[in-house]
Design an enzyme around this catalytic site. Structure first.
Site, PDB file in Angstrom:
ATOM      1  CB  ALA A  98      45.040 101.500   1.018  1.00 52.76           C
ATOM      2  CE  LYS A  99      52.588  98.799  -0.748  1.00 53.36           C
ATOM      3  NZ  LYS A  99      53.135  99.258   0.550  1.00 53.36           N
TER       4      LYS A  99
END
Length: 411
Positions: A98-99
């Site tokens: 994720a980011k």
């Protein structure tokens, strides 16, 4: 340029799938993103774009940093989320990628503004994150204080303390008690580098190193290199570079930078242009700043034996091909800089279990994971007669493919 980063990652995957003879349908599955959240946050009568991208959670909860930077955009965030999935799979920790980010310059904000921004961002993504769903961490422009506010805001929303919601927190509120998390990426990098030097017979007796980027990663890696007898002959930051063929002391350099604002203004060596750092002969070249720093325009100048990619995507595909053809060993980002997420995993495990490890135990566990990960990558490199980047992608894809087969995501 940022749109090209995701395309480059997919092309590396295509090559690994072809070399290892994996089914092509895995590329289609891994090209999909679980969730892409876009929002707008109001602060000081202005509106700022905010993102949280979740790529793939087949092997465990989503994991990835949150960055505050004026140039953050969706293409960048998507690419970094994708790379995190691959990174976690490469080193074998049970996370997906994720980011997140906010398109804002944090240097122009007061501490009060930063807190307000962080609490608003946390409320925006609160339904998408959780200790077993998605665990944020610091990144460019964020730090342990940001994580403290994020943990506190999420805990208020849930009505109870949720220390495992994010990692790299201050030690007083669920962070690692006996270990400095900011050194983890650099420490992981040195273990991978030592493993590489023991495998490749390069005839290096008194290794010299050049470091491009002197933030947390570059600084701590320099400390570890210096402590192990490597001679650091040049260092650069965003404002310039310094060169001394007799070697630089990173402790003195960091203290000087704190006062002067750049390593270029330190008296430890000769001031040079930051772009000249690429042409300096050395044994190990370490890009530790931003993406695409090594490209078709400067790669032919590079005179080194090993490139240790401590930044994310620092080498363009064109440069990667040219450097590999020159016989330069490139230790890829998804292996080299994975120490940070490995130690974040340790913090998360301790938060969930309530058990505390001492600093030596954390370093020992980190060394074991990073050294074994390099050995596995080297084995695939040898097995398929391919470069280390392709070998690392082969391992990541294989682990993701097996997990998807077992869970019925692909047939």
């Amino acid at each position: 340029m940022k749109a090209e980063l995701l395309k480059n990652t997919l092309n590396y995957m295509k090559r690994a799938i072809s070399v290892s003879n994996k089914p092509t349908n895995i590329l289609f599955t891994l090209s999909e993103f679980h969730n892409v959240k876009k929002a707008t946050i109001s602060l000081k009568k202005k509106k700022f774009k905010a993102f949280r991208v979740q790529h793939n959670n087949i092997r465990g909860p989503f994991k990835g940093g949150v960055r505050y930077h004026q140039n953050v955009d969706l293409d960048e965030i998507k690419t970094l989320a994708f790379l995190m999935t691959l990174k976690c799979a490469t080193v074998g920790i049970p996370y997906g990628g994720a980011k997140g980010g906010v398109q804002i310059n944090p240097k122009k904000l007061t501490k009060k503004d930063l807190e307000e921004l962080t609490r608003k961002y946390t409320r925006v993504i609160a339904n998408d994150i959780g200790p077993n769903r998605d665990i944020p961490a610091p990144d460019l422009g964020t730090d342990s204080q940001i994580m403290a506010w994020m943990m506190d805001e999420y805990s208020k929303i849930q009505g109870e303390n949720q220390f495992a919601i994010c990692t790299s927190k201050p030690k007083e509120i669920g962070g690692l008690l006996y270990y400095d998390r900011t050194q983890a990426t650099g420490e992981g990098g040195i273990y991978v580098l030592e493993a590489a030097l023991s495998k490749f017979n390069l005839g290096i007796k008194n290794p010299t190193a050049v470091i491009q980027g002197f933030g947390n990663v570059g600084h701590f890696l320099a400390d570890f290199l210096f402590g192990k007898g490597f001679k650091i002959i040049a260092v650069s930051d965003s404002k310039g570079a310094i060169f001394n063929p007799k070697g630089l002391d990173p402790h003195n350099l960091f203290s000087c930078k704190e006062v002067e604002g750049s390593v270029a203004f330190c008296a430890s060596g000769k001031k040079i242009k930051k772009e000249d750092i690429w042409s300096l002969p050395c044994d190990i070249l370490i890009p530790a700043a931003l993406e695409n720093e090594i490209n078709k325009y400067n790669c032919r100048k590079i005179k080194t034996k090993i490139i240790l990619e401590m930044a994310n995507s620092p080498t363009t595909p064109e440069a990667d091909k040219i450097l590999t053809q020159k016989g330069i060993i490139i230790i890829p980002d998804i292996l080299a800089n994975a120490g940070g997420v490995v130690v974040s995993y340790f913090e998360w495990v301790q938060n969930l279990s309530g058990y505390i490890w001492d600093g030596k135990e954390i370093s020992d566990k980190l060394q074991k994971i990073m050294t074994e990960a390099f050995s596995e990558v080297y084995h695939q490199h040898d097995r398929y007669s391919t470069d280390l980047r392709t070998a690392a992608y082969i391992i990541a894809i294989d682990r993701l493919y097996k997990a998807m087969k077992l869970r019925g995501w692909i047939r």
